[in-house]
Scaffold this active site. Structure first.
Site, PDB file in Angstrom:
ATOM      1  N   ASP A 111      37.349  29.547  27.780  1.00 42.23           N
ATOM      2  CA  ASP A 111      36.098  29.458  27.018  1.00 42.23           C
ATOM      3  C   ASP A 111      35.897  28.159  26.238  1.00 42.23           C
ATOM      4  OD1 ASP A 111      37.972  29.778  25.038  1.00 42.23           O
ATOM      5  OD2 ASP A 111      37.303  31.780  24.421  1.00 42.23           O
ATOM      6  N   ASP A 155      51.440  17.818  31.380  1.00 39.92           N
ATOM      7  CA  ASP A 155      50.133  17.524  30.784  1.00 39.92           C
ATOM      8  C   ASP A 155      50.222  17.536  29.257  1.00 39.92           C
ATOM      9  OD1 ASP A 155      50.569  20.345  31.654  1.00 39.92           O
ATOM     10  OD2 ASP A 155      48.843  20.733  30.376  1.00 39.92           O
ATOM     11  N   ASN A 156      51.349  17.975  28.733  1.00 38.76           N
ATOM     12  CA  ASN A 156      51.519  17.994  27.275  1.00 38.76           C
ATOM     13  C   ASN A 156      52.496  16.916  26.809  1.00 38.76           C
ATOM     14  OD1 ASN A 156      49.741  20.124  27.068  1.00 38.76           O
ATOM     15  ND2 ASN A 156      51.330  21.683  27.082  1.00 38.76           N
ATOM     16  N   ASP A 213      49.880  18.655  21.463  1.00 39.37           N
ATOM     17  CA  ASP A 213      49.531  20.013  21.893  1.00 39.37           C
ATOM     18  C   ASP A 213      50.425  21.068  21.252  1.00 39.37           C
ATOM     19  OD1 ASP A 213      47.455  19.025  23.282  1.00 39.37           O
ATOM     20  OD2 ASP A 213      48.004  19.844  25.225  1.00 39.37           O
ATOM     21  N   ARG A 245      41.791  16.190  15.938  1.00 35.04           N
ATOM     22  CA  ARG A 245      43.068  15.494  16.085  1.00 35.04           C
ATOM     23  C   ARG A 245      42.824  13.994  16.145  1.00 35.04           C
ATOM     24  NH1 ARG A 245      46.133  18.813  20.824  1.00 35.04           N
ATOM     25  NH2 ARG A 245      44.607  17.884  22.239  1.00 35.04           N
TER      26      ARG A 245
HETATM   27  P1  AMP Z   1      48.068  23.947  27.299  1.00 30.75           P
HETATM   28  O1  AMP Z   1      49.275  24.024  28.192  1.00 30.75           O
HETATM   29  O2  AMP Z   1      47.918  25.092  26.365  1.00 30.75           O
HETATM   30  O3  AMP Z   1      48.038  22.647  26.582  1.00 30.75           O
HETATM   31  O4  AMP Z   1      46.753  24.023  28.216  1.00 30.75           O
HETATM   32  C1  AMP Z   1      46.750  23.849  29.599  1.00 30.75           C
HETATM   33  C2  AMP Z   1      45.365  23.585  30.099  1.00 30.75           C
HETATM   34  O5  AMP Z   1      44.510  24.680  29.809  1.00 30.75           O
HETATM   35  C3  AMP Z   1      44.686  22.371  29.514  1.00 30.75           C
HETATM   36  O6  AMP Z   1      43.932  21.780  30.539  1.00 30.75           O
HETATM   37  C4  AMP Z   1      43.775  22.947  28.459  1.00 30.75           C
HETATM   38  O7  AMP Z   1      42.669  22.130  28.207  1.00 30.75           O
HETATM   39  C5  AMP Z   1      43.369  24.252  29.090  1.00 30.75           C
HETATM   40  N1  AMP Z   1      42.995  25.271  28.102  1.00 30.75           N
HETATM   41  C6  AMP Z   1      43.813  25.935  27.252  1.00 30.75           C
HETATM   42  N2  AMP Z   1      43.109  26.795  26.488  1.00 30.75           N
HETATM   43  C7  AMP Z   1      41.809  26.675  26.862  1.00 30.75           C
HETATM   44  C8  AMP Z   1      40.591  27.286  26.455  1.00 30.75           C
HETATM   45  N3  AMP Z   1      40.544  28.222  25.521  1.00 30.75           N
HETATM   46  N4  AMP Z   1      39.460  26.887  27.070  1.00 30.75           N
HETATM   47  C9  AMP Z   1      39.464  25.953  28.033  1.00 30.75           C
HETATM   48  N5  AMP Z   1      40.573  25.350  28.461  1.00 30.75           N
HETATM   49  C10 AMP Z   1      41.733  25.695  27.892  1.00 30.75           C
HETATM   50 MG    MG Z   2      47.749  20.929  26.796  1.00 28.90          MG
END
Ligand code: AMP
Ligand code: MG
Length: 535
Positions: A145, A282-283, A292, A203
């Site tokens: 979302d 990606d983090n 992140d 951020r």
């Molecule tokens: P993360 O490992 O939590 O940093 O997120 C992995 C991927 O999921 C990244 O591309 C984030 O942008 C995406 N993501 C995580 N939470 C959401 C969210 N609520 N809405 C859209 N994209 C999300």
């Molecule tokens: Mg991330």
């Protein structure tokens, strides 16, 4: 959207958006989810929200941007940093990256809920990229979302600032705001979804470039753009790397530096007991910044196998002790991504194999410092560290308290006296008997001998220890206390804890209650010891 007076500091922000000026944009401008090609970002506007309200801001970050208290508490500030109002010069966009999640290539991910507003260059010429997290859908939101909730935003806001004050490289947080809207979340992915307050963190970092940005371009075999992006990254984030050398050498010098910064970051994590929780590629920031803040946690009782992330409970890929190995694995993925620009694997392999040596050496120096030793002496200290790792796991031992208390023991006393001084660090002091007690005392006795041999005044030794062993960290339950109150509409603890964590190495007698072992209620409470990626 742009109504209301603009306080001076906000009006004076100067934007210089190099990323969007110099790199190719996705030609489509509608906000639909898609795969993009031959582009680094998509322009997208933050979603307008019902009722922006400031919960907190970090004054050092504000100062770096030239913003005063008056600026930060203005209505305009809350509107801008929830995404309701744009300033002239902003160029909102979401960037495209991919990544390996839990060891598996996941394809395009991208800023799914992060929108970069623009790049501010301050009076000192420093570049600060402003990024809203939780400001609505982007072309990269996939099935999610684009939003964030108060719980996870409090955690990100406080932890990034806490890490900075601990001396750990990190992205920063300017502000934490509420959107006035409710967001549905299933915290443990167990079918119990509930509404939570929506929030946005702004951020700030010199750049948010991740390993995954390079991986995405390599995976698409867009080699010309990969080169453009690497040149751009070096020019903006690593301008000190000489242009007077052959191109490949410049790229290798860059990879050496990314690797070194990554080692340094992870050594800091190991020093303070931080577990990132989702070290997907990606983090990983190419600047070696902790980025992140999701299901991260702090070691309370020292357990090298601990991970706070329930999503990773089965494999524990991102457990505390595995972080250095994962960092190296992630660097291998980055090396693979830039390989097409270098052609030869050998020099990259050499840098990757140096990682291990570099890590061990920095870790030894760091551990010596934690123990108050001026340098690592291989003959004695290798065993001392190995045995310490065993001793800390004999019975639940609070890592932060143990190291902090160690500075207060009398080096001329006995192992038994030293243990008395450390009692506070043990969760089950009644277990300090028989074999367990003997082993701990034996280690303390060797340590005391080693500390005495270090030929430094004890006062000096103690001060040096207290400068690397924090008294205050963002204990998991402490963040939860702040969240519990904030969810009731009381934000006072956000500032209280922010203030506390601005001086993590100082004795703060008025805050002694935040430097104690995790209370029993928090042992297995969701949010304290168990977190998920749901945020
Ligand atoms: P993360 O490992 O939590 O940093 O997120 C992995 C991927 O999921 C990244 O591309 C984030 O942008 C995406 N993501 C995580 N939470 C959401 C969210 N609520 N809405 C859209 N994209 C999300
Ligand atoms: Mg991330």
């Amino acid at each position: 959207m742009n109504i209301g007076a603009l306080p001076g500091g906000l009006a004076r922000l100067e934007f210089d958006n190099r990323f969007t000026c110099e790199l190719p944009a996705d030609p489509e401008t509608d906000n639909t989810r898609r795969q993009i090609r031959e582009a680094c970002y998509s322009r997208v506007l933050p979603t307008t929200v019902a009722a922006p309200t400031l919960v907190g801001y970090a004054r050092e970050v504000a100062e770096a941007l030239g913003l005063s208290e008056k600026d930060c508490t203005s209505e305009a500030f809350a509107a801008i940093f929830t995404g309701n109002r744009l300033l002239p010069g902003m160029d909102p966009h979401a960037t495209c990256y991919g990544g390996h999640q839990f060891g598996t290539w996941a394809g395009q991910l991208g800023d799914g809920r992060a929108i970069i507003l623009g790049e501010v260059v301050n009076a000192a010429g420093e570049r600060h990229v402003l990024q809203l997290k939780g400001a609505g859908l982007t072309p990269y939101s996939r099935s999610a979302d684009g939003l964030a909730v108060l719980r996870s935003s409090v955690r990100e806001f406080l932890c990034s600032e806490a890490m900075h004050h601990l001396g750990v490289p990190t992205t920063r947080a300017l502000s934490l705001t509420l959107t006035g809207e409710q967001v549905m979340r299933d915290v443990l992915y167990d079918g119990n979804a509930a509404l939570e307050p929506g929030a946005v963190v702004c951020r700030v970092a010199p750049s948010f470039t991740r390993f995954g940005h390079f991986q995405m371009l390599a995976a698409r075999q867009e080699h010309a753009l990969l080169k453009t992006f690497l040149d751009y990254t070096i020019d903006t984030d690593f301008p000190h790397l000489s242009r007077e050398v052959p191109e490949k050498d410049r790229y290798l010098a860059w990879f050496v530096e990314v690797s070194r910064r990554t080692v340094e970051m992870v050594v800091h994590w190991m020093r303070v007991g931080f577990v990132h929780g989702v070290m997907n590629t990606d983090n990983m920031s190419v600047l070696g910044l902790t980025i992140d803040y999701g299901p991260y946690g702090w070691l309370e009782d020292y357990d090298p196998n601990w991970t706070p992330n329930t999503t990773d409970a089965a494999g524990r890929r991102y457990r505390f002790s595995h972080q250095p190995a994962v960092a190296q694995w992630n660097l291998v993925q980055l090396a693979n991504a830039i390989l097409p620009l270098i052609d030869e694997a050998a020099p990259l392999e050499q840098i990757l194999s140096d990682f291990q040596e570099q890590y061990v050496s920095l870790w030894q120096t760091m551990m010596a410092a934690k123990l108050g030793l001026q340098r690592f002496e291989p003959d004695t200290d290798a065993d001392l560290f190995t045995e310490l790792d065993v001793v800390l796991q004999l019975t639940e031992t609070d890592m932060t308290l143990f190291y902090r208390r160690l500075a207060s023991i009398d080096v001329d006393g006995s192992g038994a006296d030293a243990l008395e001084a450390l009692l506070d660090a043990y969760y089950q002091p009644e277990e300090l008997q028989g074999e367990v007690r003997d082993q701990i005392e034996a280690w303390l006795t060797s340590y005391l001998g080693r500390a005495r041999a270090d030929a430094r005044e004890r006062d000096e030794q103690r001060n040096a220890m207290n400068a690397v062993n924090p008294k205050y960290v963002l204990r998991n339950y402490l963040a939860q206390l702040v969240i519990d109150k904030a969810e009731q509409g009381d934000y006072s603890m956000v500032y209280e804890v922010l203030e506390l964590l601005r001086r993590p190495y100082d004795e703060q007698p008025e805050h002694e209650q935040f430097a104690v072992k995790r209370p029993d209620w928090a042992r297995s409470r969701v949010g304290c010891s168990q977190l998920s990626c749901s945020s």
